[in-house]
Design a protein around this motif. Structure first.
Motif, PDB file in Angstrom:
ATOM      1  N   VAL A 105     -21.679  78.908  29.254  1.00 45.75           N
ATOM      2  CA  VAL A 105     -22.526  77.777  28.891  1.00 45.75           C
ATOM      3  C   VAL A 105     -23.642  78.045  28.259  1.00 45.75           C
ATOM      4  N   ALA A 106     -24.278  77.545  27.178  1.00 46.41           N
ATOM      5  CA  ALA A 106     -25.617  77.582  26.741  1.00 46.41           C
ATOM      6  C   ALA A 106     -26.110  75.953  26.848  1.00 46.41           C
ATOM      7  N   ILE A 107     -27.490  75.979  27.106  1.00 47.74           N
ATOM      8  CA  ILE A 107     -28.002  74.847  27.762  1.00 47.74           C
ATOM      9  C   ILE A 107     -29.019  74.366  26.546  1.00 47.74           C
ATOM     10  N   LEU A 108     -29.004  73.014  25.907  1.00 47.34           N
ATOM     11  CA  LEU A 108     -29.874  72.747  25.036  1.00 47.34           C
ATOM     12  C   LEU A 108     -30.981  71.778  25.384  1.00 47.34           C
ATOM     13  N   PHE A 109     -32.125  72.144  25.411  1.00 45.70           N
ATOM     14  CA  PHE A 109     -32.938  71.067  25.867  1.00 45.70           C
ATOM     15  C   PHE A 109     -33.533  70.413  24.591  1.00 45.70           C
ATOM     16  N   ASN A 110     -32.757  69.190  24.542  1.00 44.76           N
ATOM     17  CA  ASN A 110     -32.911  68.577  23.111  1.00 44.76           C
ATOM     18  C   ASN A 110     -34.350  67.448  23.253  1.00 44.76           C
ATOM     19  N   LYS A 111     -34.504  66.943  22.320  1.00 46.34           N
ATOM     20  CA  LYS A 111     -35.535  65.984  22.035  1.00 46.34           C
ATOM     21  C   LYS A 111     -37.066  66.518  22.357  1.00 46.34           C
ATOM     22  N   ALA A 112     -37.226  67.776  22.253  1.00 48.86           N
ATOM     23  CA  ALA A 112     -38.574  68.154  22.582  1.00 48.86           C
ATOM     24  C   ALA A 112     -39.654  67.450  21.816  1.00 48.86           C
ATOM     25  N   ASP A 113     -39.509  67.102  20.742  1.00 52.08           N
ATOM     26  CA  ASP A 113     -40.625  66.431  20.113  1.00 52.08           C
ATOM     27  C   ASP A 113     -40.923  65.055  20.545  1.00 52.08           C
ATOM     28  N   LEU A 114     -40.267  64.464  21.190  1.00 52.66           N
ATOM     29  CA  LEU A 114     -40.538  63.334  21.977  1.00 52.66           C
ATOM     30  C   LEU A 114     -41.468  63.346  23.239  1.00 52.66           C
ATOM     31  N   LEU A 115     -41.470  64.519  23.874  1.00 48.66           N
ATOM     32  CA  LEU A 115     -42.038  64.578  25.130  1.00 48.66           C
ATOM     33  C   LEU A 115     -43.674  64.593  25.276  1.00 48.66           C
ATOM     34  N   ASN A 116     -44.224  64.133  26.401  1.00 46.39           N
ATOM     35  CA  ASN A 116     -45.718  64.408  26.505  1.00 46.39           C
ATOM     36  C   ASN A 116     -45.772  65.734  27.185  1.00 46.39           C
ATOM     37  N   ASN A 117     -47.064  65.784  27.309  1.00 51.54           N
ATOM     38  CA  ASN A 117     -47.382  67.136  28.087  1.00 51.54           C
ATOM     39  C   ASN A 117     -46.592  67.586  29.056  1.00 51.54           C
ATOM     40  N   ASP A 118     -46.721  66.593  30.145  1.00 52.27           N
ATOM     41  CA  ASP A 118     -45.965  66.635  31.462  1.00 52.27           C
ATOM     42  C   ASP A 118     -44.668  66.928  31.504  1.00 52.27           C
ATOM     43  N   GLU A 119     -43.922  66.272  30.636  1.00 57.21           N
ATOM     44  CA  GLU A 119     -42.520  66.313  30.292  1.00 57.21           C
ATOM     45  C   GLU A 119     -42.242  67.843  29.802  1.00 57.21           C
ATOM     46  N   LYS A 120     -42.994  68.389  29.050  1.00 55.50           N
ATOM     47  CA  LYS A 120     -42.848  69.474  28.346  1.00 55.50           C
ATOM     48  C   LYS A 120     -43.216  70.604  29.292  1.00 55.50           C
ATOM     49  N   ARG A 121     -43.859  70.462  30.232  1.00 57.01           N
ATOM     50  CA  ARG A 121     -44.118  71.418  31.164  1.00 57.01           C
ATOM     51  C   ARG A 121     -42.637  71.387  32.075  1.00 57.01           C
ATOM     52  N   LYS A 122     -42.294  70.182  32.451  1.00 54.98           N
ATOM     53  CA  LYS A 122     -41.314  70.091  33.181  1.00 54.98           C
ATOM     54  C   LYS A 122     -39.947  70.879  32.510  1.00 54.98           C
ATOM     55  N   MET A 123     -39.966  70.615  31.127  1.00 54.88           N
ATOM     56  CA  MET A 123     -38.781  71.263  30.464  1.00 54.88           C
ATOM     57  C   MET A 123     -39.025  72.669  30.539  1.00 54.88           C
ATOM     58  N   GLU A 124     -40.063  73.423  30.409  1.00 55.96           N
ATOM     59  CA  GLU A 124     -40.219  74.879  30.251  1.00 55.96           C
ATOM     60  C   GLU A 124     -39.794  75.190  31.956  1.00 55.96           C
ATOM     61  N   ASP A 125     -40.097  74.425  32.794  1.00 52.89           N
ATOM     62  CA  ASP A 125     -39.722  75.091  34.290  1.00 52.89           C
ATOM     63  C   ASP A 125     -38.393  74.877  34.302  1.00 52.89           C
ATOM     64  N   PHE A 126     -37.533  74.081  33.854  1.00 51.23           N
ATOM     65  CA  PHE A 126     -36.342  73.816  34.173  1.00 51.23           C
ATOM     66  C   PHE A 126     -35.569  75.205  33.113  1.00 51.23           C
ATOM     67  N   LYS A 127     -36.153  75.260  31.897  1.00 49.17           N
ATOM     68  CA  LYS A 127     -35.785  76.250  30.973  1.00 49.17           C
ATOM     69  C   LYS A 127     -35.872  77.834  31.815  1.00 49.17           C
ATOM     70  N   ALA A 128     -36.930  78.064  32.392  1.00 47.51           N
ATOM     71  CA  ALA A 128     -37.236  79.094  33.127  1.00 47.51           C
ATOM     72  C   ALA A 128     -36.279  79.291  34.191  1.00 47.51           C
ATOM     73  N   LEU A 129     -36.045  78.197  35.117  1.00 46.46           N
ATOM     74  CA  LEU A 129     -34.977  78.382  36.130  1.00 46.46           C
ATOM     75  C   LEU A 129     -33.707  78.889  35.677  1.00 46.46           C
ATOM     76  N   TYR A 130     -33.309  78.268  34.671  1.00 43.60           N
ATOM     77  CA  TYR A 130     -31.862  78.554  34.382  1.00 43.60           C
ATOM     78  C   TYR A 130     -31.658  79.636  33.454  1.00 43.60           C
ATOM     79  N   GLU A 131     -32.764  80.215  32.734  1.00 43.97           N
ATOM     80  CA  GLU A 131     -32.769  81.400  32.245  1.00 43.97           C
ATOM     81  C   GLU A 131     -32.682  82.441  33.318  1.00 43.97           C
ATOM     82  N   ASN A 132     -33.574  82.277  34.265  1.00 42.27           N
ATOM     83  CA  ASN A 132     -33.448  83.235  35.469  1.00 42.27           C
ATOM     84  C   ASN A 132     -32.056  83.523  36.202  1.00 42.27           C
ATOM     85  N   ILE A 133     -31.359  82.199  36.125  1.00 40.92           N
ATOM     86  CA  ILE A 133     -30.168  82.373  36.563  1.00 40.92           C
ATOM     87  C   ILE A 133     -29.177  83.201  35.760  1.00 40.92           C
TER      88      ILE A 133
END
Length: 310
Positions: A121-149
Motif C-alpha cells: 500500500v502507498a498512502i496519498l495525503f491528498n488535498k494538501a493545498d486546502l489545509l491550514n497550518n495546523d492541518e498541515k502539521r497534522k498531515m506531516e505527523d501522520f506521514k511520518a508515522l506511516y513512513e516509520n512503520i
C-alpha cells in the motif's frame, strides 16, 4: 475461453478475453451454491472462464484461484463479505486530513486487511493545498508515522497536479486499486492518469464535509505507460471479515514488531502483565491511534456487531 473481469455494473460483468474482445457476461447460477458468503462472488481483477452465447454475451462458468484480494464486511449484511478487487499488485490509499476528514481508524483497518493478503500500500495525503497550518502539521505527523512503520507516502494535490511526479513510475506494469472515502480525489487522479476515463467528480457536501459518490460501478482502466487502475465506489466503513482475534496484531507491523517483548507469546495486549505493546503505547513508541484501531478490530468478532461508517 479465458479472460479478465474489467467492469462490474451489478448484474453484468465486462470480461476482456485473452484475444482482446470485451464480452458482457452474467454469472451461471451454480456459483450461488458454492457457499461463497459474498455480496458478489466475482470481483474486478478476477481471471475467469466464460461460455459464449449466440447473442454475443456469455456466462462466467469458473473463477481462477486468486493470488490476493481486498475484502471487507458488507455494509448491509454483516455476515457477508464484499470483495473490492482481486489479483492486485498495489493499493493507492487516499488519506485527507480535511475536505473531507478521513479517520485514521479507517486507514489502519484498510492497511491491516491489505497486510493480511500481502498487498503493498502507498498512502496519498491528498488535498494538501486546502489545509491550514495546523492541518498541515497534522498531515506531516501522520506521514511520518506511516513512513516509520514502512509505508510509502506522498503529499499531493491532484487538482493542482502537485506531488504526482513519481506515480507513473510506481504504477507502471502494476494492477493498482485506488481506494478511500468518497470525495478524497480518486476520480480526479484517475482523470489525470487516464484522461479518456472522464470519471465524474463532485463537490463536497458543505453540511457534513463529506464526499458524495461519483463512481457507481467498479472498473479497470489501462494506463498509458503500462499497467491498470481499478476504480471503485468510495468506501465509508471498513468492517473486517473473518479475522480471528489472535491474528489481528500480526497485521499491524508496529505492534507485531514490539510484541516479541511481551511476557506471554499469546498476549492480546489488553490487560496482561508485562505487555510490551501497552508499554510502547504509553511511552509513544506505538501511536495511540494505531492501538485504538487494533482494539476496534478485536471488537469485530462480537456477535451482530458491524463497524459504523467513519
Amino acid at each position: 475461453m479465458q479472460g479478465l473481469v474489467i467492469r462490474n455494473t451489478g448484474s453484468w460483468y465486462d470480461v476482456r478475453t485473452d484475444n482482446g474482445r470485451t464480452v458482457p457476461c452474467k454469472i451461471k447460477g451454480n456459483f450461488r451454491l458454492r457457499g461463497i458468503r459474498s455480496t458478489s462472488p466475482i470481483a474486478i481483477g478476477d481471471r475467469v472462464t466464460i461460455i459464449e452465447n449466440s447473442d454475443n454475451t456469455a456466462f462466467i462458468s469458473e473463477i481462477a484461484d486468486r493470488k490476493n484480494y481486498i475484502i471487507r464486511r458488507a455494509s448491509n449484511l454483516s455476515k457477508q463479505s464484499h470483495i473490492l478487487a482481486a489479483n492486485i499488485d498495489l493499493v493507492l490509499l487516499f488519506f485527507t486530513i480535511n475536505h473531507p476528514e478521513t479517520s485514521s481508524v479507517f486507514i489502519d483497518r484498510f492497511l491491516a486487511s491489505a497486510e493480511a493478503y500481502r498487498i503493498p500500500v502507498a498512502i496519498l495525503f491528498n488535498k494538501a493545498d486546502l489545509l491550514n497550518n495546523d492541518e498541515k502539521r497534522k498531515m506531516e505527523d501522520f506521514k511520518a508515522l506511516y513512513e516509520n512503520i514502512g509505508y510509502t507516502c506522498f503529499i499531493t494535490s491532484v487538482t493542482e497536479q502537485q506531488g504526482l511526479e513519481k506515480l507513473p513510475t510506481l504504477l507502471k506494469d502494476k494492477i493498482t486499486l485506488i481506494a478511500g472515502n468518497s470525495g478524497v480525489g480518486k476520480s480526479a487522479l484517475l482523470n489525470h492518469l487516464v484522461p479518456e476515463a472522464n470519471a465524474a467528480t463532485a463537490e463536497l457536501s458543505e453540511t457534513h464535509n463529506a464526499g458524495m459518490h461519483t463512481t457507481t460501478f467498479s472498473e479497470m482502466y489501462d494506463l498509458p505507460e503500462g499497467g491498470s487502475l481499478i476504480d471503485i465506489p468510495g468506501v465509508k466503513g471498513f468492517g473486517t471479515f473473518d479475522f480471528e482475534p489472535e491474528e489481528v496484531s500480526h497485521y499491524f507491523r508496529d505492534i507485531f514488531h514490539v510484541a516479541v517483548g511481551c511476557r506471554f507469546n499469546n498476549c492480546m495486549h489488553l490487560e496482561e502483565p508485562n505487555c510490551a505493546v501497552r508499554k510502547a503505547v504509553e511511552d509513544g513508541t506505538i501511536a495511540a491511534s494505531r492501538y485504538q484501531a487494533y482494539l476496534s478490530m478485536l471488537g469485530d468478532k462480537e456477535e451482530g456487531k458491524y463497524r459504523p461508517a467513519y
